[in-house]
Motif scaffolding. Structure first.
Motif, PDB file in Angstrom:
ATOM      1  N   TYR A 127       0.930   6.485   6.132  1.00 22.18           N
ATOM      2  CA  TYR A 127       1.924   5.589   6.726  1.00 22.18           C
ATOM      3  C   TYR A 127       1.647   4.176   6.175  1.00 22.18           C
ATOM      4  N   PRO A 128       2.673   3.372   5.796  1.00 23.07           N
ATOM      5  CA  PRO A 128       4.117   3.590   5.990  1.00 23.07           C
ATOM      6  C   PRO A 128       4.827   4.195   4.784  1.00 23.07           C
ATOM      7  N   ASP A 129       4.051   4.598   3.713  1.00 22.05           N
ATOM      8  CA  ASP A 129       4.716   5.239   2.577  1.00 22.05           C
ATOM      9  C   ASP A 129       5.499   6.457   3.049  1.00 22.05           C
ATOM     10  N   THR A 177       6.525   5.700  17.079  1.00 21.01           N
ATOM     11  CA  THR A 177       7.584   4.785  16.662  1.00 21.01           C
ATOM     12  C   THR A 177       6.942   3.726  15.789  1.00 21.01           C
ATOM     13  N   LYS A 178       7.739   3.050  14.996  1.00 19.84           N
ATOM     14  CA  LYS A 178       7.196   2.034  14.091  1.00 19.84           C
ATOM     15  C   LYS A 178       6.486   0.921  14.870  1.00 19.84           C
ATOM     16  N   LYS A 236       7.455   7.979   6.015  1.00 22.83           N
ATOM     17  CA  LYS A 236       8.123   7.541   7.224  1.00 22.83           C
ATOM     18  C   LYS A 236       7.860   8.528   8.371  1.00 22.83           C
ATOM     19  N   ILE A 237       8.040   8.066   9.611  1.00 22.23           N
ATOM     20  CA  ILE A 237       7.777   8.888  10.786  1.00 22.23           C
ATOM     21  C   ILE A 237       8.644  10.141  10.784  1.00 22.23           C
ATOM     22  N   GLU A 238       9.944   9.972  10.490  1.00 23.30           N
ATOM     23  CA  GLU A 238      10.845  11.134  10.502  1.00 23.30           C
ATOM     24  C   GLU A 238      10.492  12.113   9.386  1.00 23.30           C
ATOM     25  N   GLN A 239      10.027  11.594   8.273  1.00 25.10           N
ATOM     26  CA  GLN A 239       9.595  12.480   7.186  1.00 25.10           C
ATOM     27  C   GLN A 239       8.398  13.312   7.631  1.00 25.10           C
ATOM     28  N   LYS A 265       4.198   8.778  -4.404  1.00 27.50           N
ATOM     29  CA  LYS A 265       4.770   9.688  -3.410  1.00 27.50           C
ATOM     30  C   LYS A 265       4.966  11.094  -3.962  1.00 27.50           C
ATOM     31  N   ARG A 311      17.245   8.095   1.541  1.00 29.04           N
ATOM     32  CA  ARG A 311      17.021   6.758   2.099  1.00 29.04           C
ATOM     33  C   ARG A 311      16.061   5.946   1.241  1.00 29.04           C
ATOM     34  N   ASP A 312      15.039   6.592   0.695  1.00 29.27           N
ATOM     35  CA  ASP A 312      14.098   5.880  -0.181  1.00 29.27           C
ATOM     36  C   ASP A 312      14.820   5.307  -1.397  1.00 29.27           C
TER      37      ASP A 312
END
Length: 404
Positions: free
Chosen positions: A65-67, A8-9, A69-72, A140, A148-149
């Motif tokens: 990270y954080p470029d 998690t963040k 995201k966790i879900e990515q 990226k 979302r980005d």
């Protein structure tokens, strides 16, 4: 150091930094094979660690990270796991990832292969990319850029008070990905579906009570090139980019005309020059073989960015919410005030409107010239610089005031 944690963040942001020369590895409880490696310099990188049947384990780097995201990272880990289960070699997957374009790579392709060859406004594309997209998207890989980005970029520009700019940047991103799809460089457009800001038609122009302050502020401007550029923009109603790149070879003093070979809408334009505009040009005419009316020291060879000078003029005049483009609208508004028809105004400003293009084509330049001269005279009268017929000297005199 190997730990299983829930990615998690909050947890990742709080991870400790290893001692110099060390690297810690954390495993995601939710997604099998997904790791986060933390170096002693604080760099956090997602990777997938999987074993192929009958072979050694392979580590495939996903992104920082954080470029990323966790879900990515989780989605990418699942995709790679599926490919491995389908019999593909992760080393090939890794090589494919390395070969994948970044957004910076894609924009470079777009600029050179599409924007420069087909758009007169390609420099605006380049400027938008450097200002709003390079830092957030440039490094990226395309596969980790999602809706979302793009929505976050659009939202941040909007929150900064630049609603229209946010829409233009969003349109650029959509155009880049749309072109990439047509060129076979990518498969989907993450900008599709993002709601744009509502735009209101801008109707700002210099009002009669503002004209005296405006001309006085222009007269006080110390930079002669900025001063004359602003005046020429007002008196010709030409687009900002055309006035900046105005060339001496395109000006005919005998006919009082300025020929613009190609405007923003792709058509040529002949601009009728009022006596006051001609006076400015006569006073600027150099003795050498200069190319541009407003020369600059940059690569283009002409004045490029008048924003600072424009800001000084507005602050001196006490005028708010006025843009350089509003000078173009100002001339058209004063033409309307002095009785010009929409067709006359449209031709003088080189509007592109399919309903009136045929009318423009039939118009002689003489009624356009009469309209421009009347509008100029009305503006100067409203500014208190003109009381009767005749040309008014509107460049700054040595004494600092406008001369008659």
């Amino acid at each position: 150091m190997d730990n299983k944690i829930n990615f998690t963040k909050i947890i990742i942001d709080a991870l400790p930094t290893p001692s110099p020369g060390k690297r810690d590895t954390y495993h995601d409880k939710e997604t099998s094979g997904l790791q986060l490696r933390v170096t002693s310099s604080g760099i956090k990188t997602f990777s997938v660690y999987r074993r192929i049947k009958g072979g050694d384990p392979e580590r495939i780097t996903l992104g920082r990270y954080p470029d990323m995201k966790i879900e990515q990272a989780r989605r990418e880990a699942l995709r790679i796991a599926f490919e491995i289960s389908d019999g593909k070699n992760p080393a090939e997957v890794k090589r494919g990832k390395k070969a994948e374009l970044t957004f910076a790579d894609l924009f470079c392709e777009y600029l050179e292969r599409h924007s420069k060859p087909s758009k007169r406004t390609w420099r605006e594309d380049e400027s938008k990319y450097k200002t709003y997209l390079e830092e957030s998207l440039g490094r990226k890989k395309l596969s980790i850029i999602d809706r979302r980005d793009i929505a976050l970029i659009h939202s941040s520009i909007t929150k900064a008070g630049h609603d229209i700019t946010a829409n233009r940047v969003l349109a650029l991103v959509s155009s880049i990905f749309g072109w990439a799809i047509s060129a076979g460089l990518w498969e989907f457009n993450p900008a599709i579906g993002i709601k744009r800001n509502k735009e209101k038609s801008r109707d700002r122009f210099i009002q009669g009570d503002e004209l005296p302050r405006f001309f006085e502020a222009v007269a006080k401007e110390e930079n002669e090139a900025i001063r004359d550029y602003v005046l020429m923009s007002l008196l010709t109603g030409a687009r900002r980019s055309n006035v900046l790149s105005m060339r001496w070879q395109d000006i005919n003093f005998n006919r009082a005309e300025w020929r613009i070979e190609e405007t923003k809408n792709g058509t040529p334009q002949t601009v009728a020059l009022s006596p006051e505009a001609l006076e400015i040009l006569q006073n600027r005419k150099p003795s050498d073989n200069a190319i541009f009316v407003f020369p600059g020291s940059g690569k283009a060879g002409h004045l490029m960015e008048p924003k600072k000078g424009w800001k000084r003029i507005l602050e001196s005049a006490g005028i708010e919410n006025l843009r350089i483009h509003d000078l173009r609208r100002t001339l058209g508004s004063w033409q309307a005030k002095t009785g010009a028809s929409m067709a006359i105004i449209g031709k003088s400003l080189n509007h592109k409107n399919q309903n009136t293009t045929a009318i423009y084509a039939r118009l002689d330049l003489d009624p356009v010239r009469d309209s421009v001269n009347k509008a100029t005279s009305a503006m100067l009268t409203a500014a208190g610089l003109k009381k009767s017929a005749g040309t008014v000297r509107i460049r700054r005199s040595k004494g600092g005031d406008f001369g008659k």
